[in-house]
Enzyme design. Structure first.
Site, PDB file in Angstrom:
ATOM      1  N   ARG A 114     -19.580  -4.103   7.662  1.00 28.78           N
ATOM      2  CA  ARG A 114     -19.264  -3.362   8.735  1.00 28.78           C
ATOM      3  C   ARG A 114     -20.140  -3.106   9.420  1.00 28.78           C
ATOM      4  O   ARG A 114     -21.185  -1.941   9.187  1.00 28.78           O
ATOM      5  CB  ARG A 114     -17.976  -2.487   8.451  1.00 28.78           C
ATOM      6  CG  ARG A 114     -18.154  -1.609  10.188  1.00 28.78           C
ATOM      7  CD  ARG A 114     -17.142  -0.384   9.272  1.00 28.78           C
ATOM      8  NE  ARG A 114     -15.441  -0.311   9.120  1.00 28.78           N
ATOM      9  CZ  ARG A 114     -14.887   0.104   8.487  1.00 28.78           C
ATOM     10  NH1 ARG A 114     -14.951   1.935   8.482  1.00 28.78           N
ATOM     11  NH2 ARG A 114     -13.620  -0.145   8.150  1.00 28.78           N
ATOM     12  N   GLY A 123      -0.803  -2.489   7.261  1.00 28.74           N
ATOM     13  CA  GLY A 123      -0.431  -2.927   6.049  1.00 28.74           C
ATOM     14  C   GLY A 123      -0.189  -1.760   5.231  1.00 28.74           C
ATOM     15  O   GLY A 123       0.394  -1.889   3.826  1.00 28.74           O
ATOM     16  N   ARG A 139     -15.394  14.450   5.848  1.00 27.75           N
ATOM     17  CA  ARG A 139     -13.920  12.615   5.902  1.00 27.75           C
ATOM     18  C   ARG A 139     -15.004  12.097   6.914  1.00 27.75           C
ATOM     19  O   ARG A 139     -15.497  12.327   7.675  1.00 27.75           O
ATOM     20  CB  ARG A 139     -12.361  13.457   6.350  1.00 27.75           C
ATOM     21  CG  ARG A 139     -11.856  12.546   5.628  1.00 27.75           C
ATOM     22  CD  ARG A 139     -11.348  12.162   4.739  1.00 27.75           C
ATOM     23  NE  ARG A 139     -10.458  11.873   4.483  1.00 27.75           N
ATOM     24  CZ  ARG A 139      -9.560  10.197   4.013  1.00 27.75           C
ATOM     25  NH1 ARG A 139     -11.075   9.149   4.448  1.00 27.75           N
ATOM     26  NH2 ARG A 139      -8.422  10.459   3.864  1.00 27.75           N
ATOM     27  N   LYS A 140     -14.146  11.287   7.640  1.00 27.70           N
ATOM     28  CA  LYS A 140     -14.564  10.325   8.589  1.00 27.70           C
ATOM     29  C   LYS A 140     -14.478  11.176  10.219  1.00 27.70           C
ATOM     30  O   LYS A 140     -13.489  11.766   9.717  1.00 27.70           O
ATOM     31  CB  LYS A 140     -13.678   9.043   9.016  1.00 27.70           C
ATOM     32  CG  LYS A 140     -12.383   9.561   9.098  1.00 27.70           C
ATOM     33  CD  LYS A 140     -11.032   8.096   9.622  1.00 27.70           C
ATOM     34  CE  LYS A 140     -12.050   6.715   9.460  1.00 27.70           C
ATOM     35  NZ  LYS A 140     -10.586   6.261  10.300  1.00 27.70           N
ATOM     36  N   CYS A 191      -4.641   1.543   9.850  1.00 22.06           N
ATOM     37  CA  CYS A 191      -5.584   1.058  10.908  1.00 22.06           C
ATOM     38  C   CYS A 191      -5.790   0.486  11.766  1.00 22.06           C
ATOM     39  O   CYS A 191      -6.394   0.178  12.778  1.00 22.06           O
ATOM     40  CB  CYS A 191      -6.546   0.406   9.614  1.00 22.06           C
ATOM     41  SG  CYS A 191      -7.108   1.367   8.054  1.00 22.06           S
ATOM     42  N   GLY A 192      -4.393   0.044  11.981  1.00 19.78           N
ATOM     43  CA  GLY A 192      -3.556  -1.445  12.944  1.00 19.78           C
ATOM     44  C   GLY A 192      -2.703  -0.772  14.220  1.00 19.78           C
ATOM     45  O   GLY A 192      -2.280  -1.257  15.165  1.00 19.78           O
TER      46      GLY A 192
HETATM   47 FE1  SRM Z   1      -8.977   2.010   8.344  1.00 21.22          FE
HETATM   48  C1  SRM Z   1      -9.894   3.196   5.412  1.00 21.22           C
HETATM   49  C2  SRM Z   1     -10.258  -1.335   7.882  1.00 21.22           C
HETATM   50  C3  SRM Z   1      -9.488   1.540  11.972  1.00 21.22           C
HETATM   51  C4  SRM Z   1      -7.609   5.112   9.223  1.00 21.22           C
HETATM   52  N1  SRM Z   1      -9.655   0.773   6.819  1.00 21.22           N
HETATM   53  C5  SRM Z   1      -9.924   1.516   5.307  1.00 21.22           C
HETATM   54  C6  SRM Z   1     -10.596   0.887   4.620  1.00 21.22           C
HETATM   55  C7  SRM Z   1     -11.913   1.204   4.201  1.00 21.22           C
HETATM   56  C8  SRM Z   1     -10.319   0.855   3.110  1.00 21.22           C
HETATM   57  C9  SRM Z   1     -10.488   0.077   2.055  1.00 21.22           C
HETATM   58  O1  SRM Z   1     -11.994   0.526   2.268  1.00 21.22           O
HETATM   59  O2  SRM Z   1     -10.339  -0.610   2.060  1.00 21.22           O
HETATM   60  C10 SRM Z   1     -10.018  -0.529   5.135  1.00 21.22           C
HETATM   61  C11 SRM Z   1     -10.809  -1.678   5.327  1.00 21.22           C
HETATM   62  C12 SRM Z   1     -10.367  -2.889   4.809  1.00 21.22           C
HETATM   63  C13 SRM Z   1     -11.362  -4.648   4.920  1.00 21.22           C
HETATM   64  O3  SRM Z   1     -11.570  -4.865   4.125  1.00 21.22           O
HETATM   65  O4  SRM Z   1     -11.010  -4.513   6.163  1.00 21.22           O
HETATM   66  C14 SRM Z   1     -10.281  -0.172   6.541  1.00 21.22           C
HETATM   67  N2  SRM Z   1      -9.693  -0.016   9.568  1.00 21.22           N
HETATM   68  C15 SRM Z   1     -10.052  -0.836   9.210  1.00 21.22           C
HETATM   69  C16 SRM Z   1     -10.026  -1.501   9.578  1.00 21.22           C
HETATM   70  C17 SRM Z   1     -11.163  -3.055   9.947  1.00 21.22           C
HETATM   71  C18 SRM Z   1      -8.685  -2.256  10.666  1.00 21.22           C
HETATM   72  C19 SRM Z   1      -8.739  -3.334  11.420  1.00 21.22           C
HETATM   73  O5  SRM Z   1      -8.836  -4.492  10.826  1.00 21.22           O
HETATM   74  O6  SRM Z   1      -9.283  -3.062  13.099  1.00 21.22           O
HETATM   75  C20 SRM Z   1     -10.774  -0.865  11.188  1.00 21.22           C
HETATM   76  C21 SRM Z   1     -12.358  -0.376  11.343  1.00 21.22           C
HETATM   77  C22 SRM Z   1     -12.758   0.241  12.281  1.00 21.22           C
HETATM   78  C23 SRM Z   1     -14.608   0.527  12.279  1.00 21.22           C
HETATM   79  O7  SRM Z   1     -15.048  -0.617  12.844  1.00 21.22           O
HETATM   80  O8  SRM Z   1     -14.752   1.062  12.165  1.00 21.22           O
HETATM   81  C24 SRM Z   1      -9.750   0.184  11.085  1.00 21.22           C
HETATM   82  N3  SRM Z   1      -8.783   3.172  10.266  1.00 21.22           N
HETATM   83  C25 SRM Z   1      -8.796   2.145  11.758  1.00 21.22           C
HETATM   84  C26 SRM Z   1      -8.364   3.134  12.221  1.00 21.22           C
HETATM   85  C27 SRM Z   1      -8.016   3.029  14.329  1.00 21.22           C
HETATM   86  C28 SRM Z   1      -8.855   3.718  15.102  1.00 21.22           C
HETATM   87  O9  SRM Z   1      -9.896   3.861  14.797  1.00 21.22           O
HETATM   88  O10 SRM Z   1      -7.963   3.487  15.851  1.00 21.22           O
HETATM   89  C29 SRM Z   1      -7.304   4.281  11.404  1.00 21.22           C
HETATM   90  C30 SRM Z   1      -6.133   5.330  12.083  1.00 21.22           C
HETATM   91  C31 SRM Z   1      -7.046   6.450  12.885  1.00 21.22           C
HETATM   92  C32 SRM Z   1      -7.987   7.703  12.566  1.00 21.22           C
HETATM   93  O11 SRM Z   1      -8.876   7.078  11.795  1.00 21.22           O
HETATM   94  O12 SRM Z   1      -7.866   8.686  12.766  1.00 21.22           O
HETATM   95  C33 SRM Z   1      -7.645   3.995  10.269  1.00 21.22           C
HETATM   96  N4  SRM Z   1      -8.721   3.791   7.094  1.00 21.22           N
HETATM   97  C34 SRM Z   1      -8.105   4.855   7.957  1.00 21.22           C
HETATM   98  C35 SRM Z   1      -7.819   5.518   6.271  1.00 21.22           C
HETATM   99  C36 SRM Z   1      -6.995   6.786   6.911  1.00 21.22           C
HETATM  100  C37 SRM Z   1      -8.485   7.933   7.527  1.00 21.22           C
HETATM  101  C38 SRM Z   1      -7.158   9.014   6.605  1.00 21.22           C
HETATM  102  O13 SRM Z   1      -7.909  10.780   7.986  1.00 21.22           O
HETATM  103  O14 SRM Z   1      -6.739   9.490   5.902  1.00 21.22           O
HETATM  104  C39 SRM Z   1      -8.547   4.674   5.695  1.00 21.22           C
HETATM  105  C40 SRM Z   1      -8.543   5.650   4.196  1.00 21.22           C
HETATM  106  C41 SRM Z   1      -9.309   6.935   4.145  1.00 21.22           C
HETATM  107  O15 SRM Z   1     -10.393   7.122   4.751  1.00 21.22           O
HETATM  108  O16 SRM Z   1      -9.259   7.154   2.583  1.00 21.22           O
HETATM  109  C42 SRM Z   1      -8.571   4.154   6.280  1.00 21.22           C
HETATM  110 FE1  SF4 Z   2      -3.920  -0.185   4.842  1.00 26.52          FE
HETATM  111 FE2  SF4 Z   2      -6.099   0.181   6.675  1.00 26.52          FE
HETATM  112 FE3  SF4 Z   2      -6.074  -1.315   4.930  1.00 26.52          FE
HETATM  113 FE4  SF4 Z   2      -4.923  -2.273   6.622  1.00 26.52          FE
HETATM  114  S1  SF4 Z   2      -6.666  -2.182   6.614  1.00 26.52           S
HETATM  115  S2  SF4 Z   2      -4.042  -2.265   4.708  1.00 26.52           S
HETATM  116  S3  SF4 Z   2      -3.612   0.355   7.344  1.00 26.52           S
HETATM  117  S4  SF4 Z   2      -6.082   0.699   4.599  1.00 26.52           S
END
Ligand code: SRM
Ligand code: SF4
Length: 522
Positions: free
Chosen positions: A68, A441, A182-183, A446-447
């Site tokens: 990333r 998903g 956290r993030k 994240c979506g």
């Molecule tokens: Fe996300 C965790 C993908 C935007 C909330 N997110 C993950 C992980 C890293 C989990 C993992 O290790 O597998 C996903 C990686 C999957 C992969 O292989 O791609 C993942 N998040 C994404 C992306 C790629 C979704 C997308 O298809 O665009 C986005 C990457 C953004 C970036 O470039 O940094 C992405 N994630 C978001 C957003 C949207 C935003 O930021 O506007 C959110 C909700 C907003 C927020 O964070 O408040 C989001 N992601 C999460 C969470 C829940 C956070 C929490 O506080 O619990 C997780 C789980 C975690 O962090 O434990 C997570």
């Molecule tokens: Fe869940 Fe984020 Fe993975 Fe999508 S990319 S399946 S919302 S953790």
């Protein structure tokens, strides 16, 4: 001094491994990891600490890593895009890339052994992946048409870059900010339509002019804090009751991230985002601490909300503020790109534009600086058949998270399913306006289904004794002016039954009409 937890708090397992060894420490170990291979790595290094370098082990595809990036304001150049293409090309059909919902990109299929070379390659073209995952500040979003839009209030590019440089030590890694609870998400919007969904960030800056009717207005930002989506809780950011000048934005960001670092809750990871601290402290105490660390009194927020436009999606051809130039918004279905696609986009940006490329939070691409005189030739490019400037009204607004293909949190497959369902719906329906459909998903969101007209959140559904992939349906999310979050309106729909339900929702709520041939077959 960073307090890893207050004395009364018990450390969760993430806090424990961070206390044992900081995530950034693996920066000096990557050559060794590349040599010994992932199977021989310490579990916490492999599953967690590598994410401090933007390197993600994927349990779904073991041995094929995801990287990333960080792309402040979603801006890159053609050399950088070509570098991504070269990295992904090496992995043949295992390699691909996804534009993310934070104006960013992730590369897939990568072998650990190649990562040191890839870092060198990135360094040469000014790219970094540092601190893009785990307990760090995520890619900082800014207006996708900053500096291009004649109607913008403020060009966000410089500020976004400065905040990233401050937090990451110019992309080299900054131990000051590598152990947050956290993030942490930051966004700055400078346009009239809040193109970055400011309110779903932990910290966001929203344009606001200071001054009475009879005074010369001074430009600045109202500050909002605490927005988050998570499986446990989803909230829009709340006003901090602070207004700042652009020149104060970097320091204010630093101070707020420091407070989160030093006082954020670390006992329970599900309750560690900034909003939980705001609950515990109350906004007044938090504001007082911000002011104390900022070193001078902060002005209260300005009442008037200057975001006065509906959200634009930027897909299409638009005039820039620079006379005689245009930007082209290309629809990239669900954000997915192959190596060839990336080479093509890099070429387009060089031949027709200035070599600059931008990403949007809708996972699309903008190519700026195309002269009027080049537009006719631009339209003849065959890549526009795949990445249209005039896509269908559902496809143009479709967003999807990664889903089960690569993400181990996923409860359902998303991107491929989203694409095939949208194609079927577009073949059945005539629409008169875009409808924003977002797939995610799992409840991590994240979506961003809560900002969509129709949001689909993956879940498991039991039917006839069998466990099936399904969705909960969200509706009513609005963006731009009067943004607010959508809510769940239907639960546990098996994906195999979803299409007719979406068709009816589109007809009943968004003015869609069945096409004649579809009417005959129904
Ligand atoms: Fe996300 C965790 C993908 C935007 C909330 N997110 C993950 C992980 C890293 C989990 C993992 O290790 O597998 C996903 C990686 C999957 C992969 O292989 O791609 C993942 N998040 C994404 C992306 C790629 C979704 C997308 O298809 O665009 C986005 C990457 C953004 C970036 O470039 O940094 C992405 N994630 C978001 C957003 C949207 C935003 O930021 O506007 C959110 C909700 C907003 C927020 O964070 O408040 C989001 N992601 C999460 C969470 C829940 C956070 C929490 O506080 O619990 C997780 C789980 C975690 O962090 O434990 C997570
Ligand atoms: Fe869940 Fe984020 Fe993975 Fe999508 S990319 S399946 S919302 S953790």
């Amino acid at each position: 001094m960073i307090e890893t937890a207050t004395t009364t708090e018990k450390l969760n397992k993430f806090e424990k491994f961070k206390a044992e060894k900081d995530g950034l420490a693996v920066k000096n170990e990557i050559e060794n990891f590349a040599q010994i291979g992932w199977e021989a790595m310490d579990e916490n290094d492999l599953n967690h600490r590598l994410k401090w370098l933007g390197v993600f082990f994927r349990p779904v595809t073991p041995g094929k890593f995801m990287m990333r990036m960080r792309l402040p304001n979603g801006i890159l150049n053609s050399n950088q895009m070509s570098a991504f293409a070269e990295v992904v090309q090496r992995y043949g059909e295992n390699g691909s890339a996804d534009i993310t919902t934070r104006q960013n990109i992730q590369l897939r299929g990568i072998n650990l052994a190649d990562i040191p070379d890839i870092f060198n390659k990135f360094h040469k073209v000014g790219l970094t992946t540092i601190q893009s995952g785990m307990d760090n500040v995520r890619n900082i979003t800014g207006d996708p048409v900053a500096g291009l839009d004649a109607d913008e209030f403020y060009d966000t590019r410089e500020l976004v870059q400065q905040i990233q440089d401050m937090l990451t030590n110019n992309g080299e890694g900054n131990p000051e900010f590598s152990n947050l609870p956290r993030k942490f998400n930051i966004a700055i919007t400078g346009g009239r339509d809040n193109s970055v969904h400011a309110e779903i960030n932990d910290l966001a800056f929203i344009p606001a002019f200071w001054g009475n009717e009879d005074q010369v207005p001074i430009f600045g930002f109202n500050v909002i804090v605490g927005g988050l989506f998570s499986a446990k809780r989803c909230e829009a950011a709340i006003p901090l009751n602070v207004w700042v000048l652009p020149a104060q934005v970097v320091l204010l960001s630093k101070v707020i991230v420091e407070i989160f670092r030093d006082h954020g809750l670390r006992a329970n990871r599900l309750k560690a985002r900034l909003m939980w601290l705001l609950d515990e402290w109350g906004i007044e105490k938090f504001r007082a601490e911000v002011e104390k660390r900022f070193g001078q009194s902060l002005l209260p927020a300005v009442d008037k909300d200057q975001i006065d436009w509906e959200k634009r999606d930027h897909v299409g051809i638009y005039k820039q503020k620079q006379s005689g130039f245009n930007y082209a918004g290309l629809n990239i279905p669900v954000g997915r790109l192959s190596a060839d696609d990336m080479f093509e986009i890099a070429r387009l940006s060089e031949v027709y534009g200035s070599g600059e490329i931008r990403f949007t939070v809708e996972q699309n691409i903008i190519i700026p600086n195309i002269p009027d005189s080049s537009l006719t030739a631009f339209f003849t490019e065959s890549v526009l058949e795949k990445f249209s400037v005039n896509p269908g009204l559902l496809m143009r607004s479709l967003v999807s998270c990664t889903g089960a293909q690569f993400c181990n949190f996923a409860l359902i497959e998303t991107k491929n399913r989203a694409l095939s369902m949208i194609k079927s719906l577009e073949s059945e329906l005539t629409l008169s306006r875009p409808v924003r459909i977002h797939w995610t998903g799992c409840p991590n969101s994240c979506g961003q289904p809560q900002v969509a007209d129709i949001g689909l959140m993956g879940t498991k559904v039991r039917k006839n004794g069998k466990m099936l992939e399904g969705v909960d349906i969200y509706m009513g999310g609005t963006v731009g002016k009067d943004a607010h979050l959508g809510t769940c309106v239907q639960k546990s729909i098996p994906c195999e039954e979803l299409q007719p339900i979406l068709r009816d929702l589109l007809i009943q709520n968004f003015g869609a009409k069945l096409k004649e041939e579809a009417l005959i077959s129904h």
